[in-house]
Design a protein around this motif. Structure first.
Motif, PDB file in Angstrom:
ATOM      1  N   ILE A   1      34.050  50.558  30.970  1.00 25.94           N
ATOM      2  CA  ILE A   1      33.534  50.296  32.286  1.00 25.94           C
ATOM      3  C   ILE A   1      34.517  50.057  32.840  1.00 25.94           C
ATOM      4  O   ILE A   1      35.589  49.083  32.700  1.00 25.94           O
ATOM      5  N   LEU A   2      34.707  50.722  34.477  1.00 23.15           N
ATOM      6  CA  LEU A   2      35.973  50.037  35.546  1.00 23.15           C
ATOM      7  C   LEU A   2      35.389  48.058  36.166  1.00 23.15           C
ATOM      8  O   LEU A   2      34.172  48.295  36.339  1.00 23.15           O
ATOM      9  N   ILE A   3      36.596  47.200  36.006  1.00 25.42           N
ATOM     10  CA  ILE A   3      36.051  46.388  36.150  1.00 25.42           C
ATOM     11  C   ILE A   3      36.078  46.561  37.692  1.00 25.42           C
ATOM     12  O   ILE A   3      34.812  45.838  37.911  1.00 25.42           O
ATOM     13  N   GLY A   4      36.521  47.085  38.527  1.00 24.63           N
ATOM     14  CA  GLY A   4      36.015  46.700  39.799  1.00 24.63           C
ATOM     15  C   GLY A   4      35.207  47.667  39.897  1.00 24.63           C
ATOM     16  O   GLY A   4      34.890  47.163  41.556  1.00 24.63           O
ATOM     17  N   ASP A   5      34.802  49.163  39.140  1.00 23.46           N
ATOM     18  CA  ASP A   5      33.705  49.090  40.375  1.00 23.46           C
ATOM     19  C   ASP A   5      32.209  48.556  39.608  1.00 23.46           C
ATOM     20  O   ASP A   5      31.207  48.082  40.695  1.00 23.46           O
ATOM     21  N   MET A   6      32.075  47.859  38.434  1.00 27.38           N
ATOM     22  CA  MET A   6      31.544  46.554  38.355  1.00 27.38           C
ATOM     23  C   MET A   6      31.181  45.877  38.720  1.00 27.38           C
ATOM     24  O   MET A   6      30.338  45.297  39.793  1.00 27.38           O
ATOM     25  N   ILE A   7      32.237  44.683  39.663  1.00 21.23           N
ATOM     26  CA  ILE A   7      32.213  44.563  40.733  1.00 21.23           C
ATOM     27  C   ILE A   7      31.865  45.096  41.943  1.00 21.23           C
ATOM     28  O   ILE A   7      30.805  43.846  42.618  1.00 21.23           O
ATOM     29  N   ARG A   8      32.322  46.047  42.350  1.00 21.65           N
ATOM     30  CA  ARG A   8      31.703  46.249  43.551  1.00 21.65           C
ATOM     31  C   ARG A   8      29.938  46.835  43.934  1.00 21.65           C
ATOM     32  O   ARG A   8      29.999  47.007  44.922  1.00 21.65           O
TER      33      ARG A   8
ATOM     34  N   THR B   1      34.076  37.547  50.572  1.00 28.34           N
ATOM     35  CA  THR B   1      35.397  37.398  50.016  1.00 28.34           C
ATOM     36  C   THR B   1      35.774  38.361  49.400  1.00 28.34           C
ATOM     37  O   THR B   1      35.392  37.311  47.724  1.00 28.34           O
ATOM     38  N   ILE B   2      36.528  39.413  48.308  1.00 29.91           N
ATOM     39  CA  ILE B   2      36.165  40.075  47.995  1.00 29.91           C
ATOM     40  C   ILE B   2      37.733  39.767  47.092  1.00 29.91           C
ATOM     41  O   ILE B   2      38.500  41.138  47.725  1.00 29.91           O
ATOM     42  N   GLU B   3      38.230  39.403  45.533  1.00 28.27           N
ATOM     43  CA  GLU B   3      39.953  39.153  45.195  1.00 28.27           C
ATOM     44  C   GLU B   3      39.614  39.894  43.682  1.00 28.27           C
ATOM     45  O   GLU B   3      39.611  38.915  42.903  1.00 28.27           O
ATOM     46  N   VAL B   4      39.452  41.147  43.514  1.00 26.53           N
ATOM     47  CA  VAL B   4      39.847  41.989  41.949  1.00 26.53           C
ATOM     48  C   VAL B   4      41.588  41.947  41.638  1.00 26.53           C
ATOM     49  O   VAL B   4      42.063  42.756  42.875  1.00 26.53           O
ATOM     50  N   GLU B   5      42.103  42.169  40.970  1.00 27.81           N
ATOM     51  CA  GLU B   5      42.984  42.102  40.214  1.00 27.81           C
ATOM     52  C   GLU B   5      42.677  42.633  38.659  1.00 27.81           C
ATOM     53  O   GLU B   5      41.879  42.159  38.517  1.00 27.81           O
ATOM     54  N   ALA B   6      44.035  43.876  38.409  1.00 31.67           N
ATOM     55  CA  ALA B   6      43.315  44.750  37.767  1.00 31.67           C
ATOM     56  C   ALA B   6      42.019  45.275  37.823  1.00 31.67           C
ATOM     57  O   ALA B   6      41.495  44.971  36.456  1.00 31.67           O
ATOM     58  N   GLY B   7      41.738  45.784  38.989  1.00 36.08           N
ATOM     59  CA  GLY B   7      40.603  46.246  38.574  1.00 36.08           C
ATOM     60  C   GLY B   7      40.353  47.570  38.317  1.00 36.08           C
ATOM     61  O   GLY B   7      38.917  48.305  37.540  1.00 36.08           O
ATOM     62  N   ASP B   8      40.910  48.636  38.028  1.00 30.15           N
ATOM     63  CA  ASP B   8      41.350  49.765  37.789  1.00 30.15           C
ATOM     64  C   ASP B   8      41.397  50.079  35.979  1.00 30.15           C
ATOM     65  O   ASP B   8      41.130  50.647  35.609  1.00 30.15           O
ATOM     66  N   GLN B   9      40.740  48.369  35.062  1.00 33.66           N
ATOM     67  CA  GLN B   9      41.064  48.221  33.569  1.00 33.66           C
ATOM     68  C   GLN B   9      40.021  48.143  32.943  1.00 33.66           C
ATOM     69  O   GLN B   9      38.919  48.202  33.608  1.00 33.66           O
TER      70      GLN B   9
ATOM     71  N   GLN C   1      25.121  46.813  32.392  1.00 33.49           N
ATOM     72  CA  GLN C   1      23.644  46.132  32.437  1.00 33.49           C
ATOM     73  C   GLN C   1      24.049  44.770  32.519  1.00 33.49           C
ATOM     74  O   GLN C   1      23.140  44.731  33.123  1.00 33.49           O
ATOM     75  N   ARG C   2      24.131  44.424  30.917  1.00 39.86           N
ATOM     76  CA  ARG C   2      23.855  42.631  30.905  1.00 39.86           C
ATOM     77  C   ARG C   2      24.891  42.247  32.014  1.00 39.86           C
ATOM     78  O   ARG C   2      24.898  40.878  32.373  1.00 39.86           O
ATOM     79  N   ILE C   3      26.288  42.663  31.837  1.00 38.44           N
ATOM     80  CA  ILE C   3      27.227  41.837  32.524  1.00 38.44           C
ATOM     81  C   ILE C   3      27.280  41.858  34.234  1.00 38.44           C
ATOM     82  O   ILE C   3      27.245  40.652  35.000  1.00 38.44           O
ATOM     83  N   LEU C   4      26.284  43.509  34.349  1.00 42.34           N
ATOM     84  CA  LEU C   4      26.333  42.806  36.263  1.00 42.34           C
ATOM     85  C   LEU C   4      25.080  42.231  36.169  1.00 42.34           C
ATOM     86  O   LEU C   4      24.846  41.576  37.193  1.00 42.34           O
ATOM     87  N   GLN C   5      24.193  42.236  34.692  1.00 33.36           N
ATOM     88  CA  GLN C   5      23.049  40.945  35.667  1.00 33.36           C
ATOM     89  C   GLN C   5      23.038  39.674  35.753  1.00 33.36           C
ATOM     90  O   GLN C   5      23.266  38.710  36.594  1.00 33.36           O
TER      91      GLN C   5
ATOM     92  N   VAL D   1      34.695  36.234  45.739  1.00 35.65           N
ATOM     93  CA  VAL D   1      34.018  36.447  44.019  1.00 35.65           C
ATOM     94  C   VAL D   1      35.692  37.171  44.505  1.00 35.65           C
ATOM     95  O   VAL D   1      36.297  38.012  44.813  1.00 35.65           O
ATOM     96  N   LYS D   2      36.086  36.853  42.266  1.00 36.91           N
ATOM     97  CA  LYS D   2      37.291  36.896  41.576  1.00 36.91           C
ATOM     98  C   LYS D   2      37.201  37.390  40.889  1.00 36.91           C
ATOM     99  O   LYS D   2      36.599  37.433  39.917  1.00 36.91           O
ATOM    100  N   GLY D   3      38.172  38.206  40.420  1.00 36.10           N
ATOM    101  CA  GLY D   3      38.648  39.009  38.786  1.00 36.10           C
ATOM    102  C   GLY D   3      40.108  39.089  38.960  1.00 36.10           C
ATOM    103  O   GLY D   3      40.513  39.701  39.113  1.00 36.10           O
ATOM    104  N   TYR D   4      40.206  38.567  37.716  1.00 36.13           N
ATOM    105  CA  TYR D   4      41.733  38.447  37.311  1.00 36.13           C
ATOM    106  C   TYR D   4      42.423  38.674  35.925  1.00 36.13           C
ATOM    107  O   TYR D   4      41.183  37.742  35.303  1.00 36.13           O
ATOM    108  N   ALA D   5      42.568  39.652  35.393  1.00 34.92           N
ATOM    109  CA  ALA D   5      43.827  39.678  33.122  1.00 34.92           C
ATOM    110  C   ALA D   5      44.185  38.207  33.595  1.00 34.92           C
ATOM    111  O   ALA D   5      45.383  37.344  34.172  1.00 34.92           O
ATOM    112  N   GLN D   6      43.710  37.387  32.306  1.00 30.75           N
ATOM    113  CA  GLN D   6      44.785  36.275  31.453  1.00 30.75           C
ATOM    114  C   GLN D   6      44.662  36.473  30.444  1.00 30.75           C
ATOM    115  O   GLN D   6      43.850  36.190  29.590  1.00 30.75           O
ATOM    116  N   ALA D   7      46.063  36.595  29.934  1.00 29.86           N
ATOM    117  CA  ALA D   7      46.730  36.819  28.296  1.00 29.86           C
ATOM    118  C   ALA D   7      45.625  37.890  27.688  1.00 29.86           C
ATOM    119  O   ALA D   7      45.411  39.235  28.342  1.00 29.86           O
ATOM    120  N   SER D   8      44.331  38.096  26.659  1.00 29.53           N
ATOM    121  CA  SER D   8      43.676  39.010  26.248  1.00 29.53           C
ATOM    122  C   SER D   8      42.022  38.825  26.729  1.00 29.53           C
ATOM    123  O   SER D   8      41.405  39.327  26.626  1.00 29.53           O
TER     124      SER D   8
END
Length: 604
Positions: free
Chosen positions: A452-459, A477-485, A492-496, A517-524
């Motif tokens: 799943i594309l992370i950015g699409d799921m958050i949007r 406010t939406i702050e998403v980094e690496a949303g195309d990862q 369905q469950r993570i969206l829930q 809403v924020k999203g960012y990568a940190q290590a693995s």
């Protein structure tokens, strides 16, 4: 007839037919229109198809005899047989040169030419229309035939609409009856009230006044007579006859055995022509036909409801069986809880007497029993409050009204439908949470992994929540980094989980508040955060925030399962969820999911 006149006639015919809601009226309009406006024929007859495959007269424009006395057998009339085979209209300009029609009828009626057309409804031949003169040829033109065929097709559409309308009316009646049964059962706390309510609504559904309930002992593989609503026997007489030699063991009674194994209702139109029922029991009670419905709770059959036809055979329709099964399903939950509550009450009373006889030396056990009694009462109250299922059928009806399938609604009606839809969605969400919780608790829950594309799921989560956020005029406010990862999760469950966190933020943040809403990568790992400046969580309640059925604010609607389920979903993904909160300042919830777990879940 010119093309314009033909179009006008079709238009007028459409308006006239669509204004009628009775089959006979539509057919009468059709035959008169064909006879008077198109073919100028002596006779136009409408013949309905019956179960035996023959066609019987229904209406006609003009006939010296009663058309309902006329019958057409396709096996004896090759002309009709060809129409049924080709599903197209057939025209015989000269019956003397065509060997297919029934010669005896031709001689009797002096028919020299004839036009036959199939009336097709729901892709099935519903009826036949015949057009002819007596003693002379009609000499129909190709245009007249085409126009007649168009009129018949228009009638087919109208008949289909009538059938759909009748089915919808029946569906609405059944849904209302099921809703009434559900509401009544939700208010029935005692065993007696549950049984009386169940019997009442099963009788309303089928018209059967003899309804018996048997309980199943899985260890003994036996059913025993428990309660009855009948005009033929008292409960005592009924139970007495069972004790006098009627043994309902699933090792001997194949019908009860099949119900236990399939967990589905079974209808038997003729009990003596079917080897499965207990014929001795049927003779004892005068049973000719039988509908047997299982009572299933927690995946196990604990009883059955029998709806017999006494003294006369009857057919149980599919809609009756379906509705009886739905009522039994709702009853099973209420009945199982009522039996449990009654048994628990008896156990409490017996144990309390023992403790009293021991001169109150076991005060600790008494307190435990009092706590158990309180839990029992809370449990019954909770079940009564939440027992508003099944609501999926109701939602389907609301969707039909919203889509205008049955006609456009005025603004006031649409507002009421939208209000109902919101209420049904809220209840449905609560039921879904309970179902998820049950699956998680009994270990039957399975994740469906995908990339799943992370950015699409958050949007997507933000789009779903947007109406509620706009309603309170909150700033998002939406702050998403690496949303195309890509991330390998059950979408369905993570969206829930995201929706649960956003929903809580929306509920506990005041109008004009801020949600981030924020999203960012940190290590693995990838971190999801939902932050608000709402009321925050009191310190004394924070250690219970992920407890099942716990609610920080009991004034708000909900099951108290959202965060508990969210934590389990995250942990099933080998992730972690946590929060920080300060009362009066707001809360931040975050969860972390691994980014390199795809190999672990291949094949899931």
């Amino acid at each position: 007839m010119t093309t314009l006149k033909k179009s006008n006639k079709l238009f007028e015919m459409t308006k006239l037919i669509n204004s009628k809601f009775e089959l006979r009226e539509i057919c009468q309009i059709l035959v008169h229109a064909i006879a008077g406006e198109i073919a100028d024929a002596d006779l136009v007859g409408f013949f309905l198809k019956h179960e035996d495959g023959r066609f019987r007269g229904f209406v006609a424009n003009n006939l010296p005899v009663d058309i309902t006395e006329l019958t057409i057998d396709p096996e004896e009339d090759l002309f009709v047989k060809d129409i049924l085979s080709t599903r197209k209209c057939e025209y015989i300009p000269n019956t003397k040169t065509d060997p297919r029609p029934d010669k005896e009828k031709l001689e009797l009626t002096k028919i020299e030419s004839m036009l036959g057309l199939p009336v097709i409804v729901n892709d099935e031949i519903f009826a036949l229309v015949f057009v002819h003169d007596f003693g002379k040829s009609m000499n129909l033109t190709e245009e007249q035939i085409e126009t007649t065929e168009a009129f018949v097709n228009m009638a087919s559409v109208a008949i289909n609409n009538i059938q759909m309308f009748e089915k919808m009316q029946d569906l609405l009646k059944r849904e209302q009856l099921l809703l009434d049964a559900t509401n009544a059962l939700s208010k029935s706390l005692s065993l007696h009230e549950v049984l009386r309510t169940c019997f009442e609504f099963l009788t309303k559904t089928t018209g059967i006044e003899d309804v018996g309930l048997h309980l199943y002992n899985e260890n003994e593989r036996m059913f025993t007579a428990y309660d009855l609503s009948s005009v033929h026997f008292t409960v005592e007489e009924w139970k007495g006859k069972h004790k006098q030699g009627i043994r309902l063991s699933i090792d001997d009674d194949l019908l009860f055995k099949e119900v236990v194994e399939t967990k589905k209702g079974i209808a038997v139109e003729d009990v003596y022509a079917d080897p499965r029922p207990n014929h001795k029991a049927c003779k004892t009670f005068g049973i000719e036909s039988l509908l047997l419905i299982p009572l299933v709770a927690k995946g196990q059959v604990f009883g059955t409801v029998a709806l017999p036809s006494v003294g006369i055979k009857r057919v149980y329709s599919a809609s009756e069986i379906e509705l009886c099964q739905s009522i039994a399903d709702v009853t099973a939950t209420a009945l199982s809880n009522a039996i449990y509550a009654e048994n628990l009450d008896n156990a409490v009373k017996e144990r309390t007497a023992e403790l009293q006889q021991a001169n109150f030396k076991l005060e600790g056990l008494v307190k435990e029993l009092e706590t158990a009694s309180l839990m029992k009462n809370d449990f019954i109250a909770s079940i009564s409050h939440e027992l508003r299922t099944p609501i999926t059928a109701i939602k389907g009806t609301i969707d039909i009204f919203q889509k205008g399938i049955l006609g456009s609604l005025n603004p006031q009606q649409m507002e009421l439908v939208e209000m109902s839809n919101k209420a049904v969605n809220r209840l449905l969400n609560q039921v879904n949470e309970l179902l998820d919780f049950a699956k998680l608790e009994n270990g039957t829950f399975e994740l469906n992994y995908g990339d799943i594309l992370i950015g699409d799921m958050i949007r997507e989560a933000v789009v779903i929540m947007d109406p509620l956020i706009n309603k309170k005029k909150q700033h998002l406010t939406i702050e998403v980094e690496a949303g195309d990862q890509m991330i390998h999760v059950d979408r369905q469950r993570i969206l829930q989980v995201l929706l649960n966190l956003l929903s809580n933020a929306n509920k506990f943040t005041p109008d004009f508040g801020h949600i981030t809403v924020k999203g960012y990568a940190q290590a693995s790992k990838y971190i999801f955060e939902v932050r608000d400046n709402g009321s925050g969580i009191p310190l004394e309640k924070q250690d219970r925030i992920f407890t099942k059925f716990y609610q920080v604010n009991n004034q708000l609607n909900g099951t108290g399962l959202g965060l508990a389920i969210s934590r389990q979903f995250v942990e099933l993904h080998k992730g972690e969820i946590s929060f920080t909160s300060h009362e009066g300042e707001g809360s931040t919830f975050r969860f972390m999911l691994p980014l390199k777990e795809r190999e672990t879940h291949e094949g899931n």
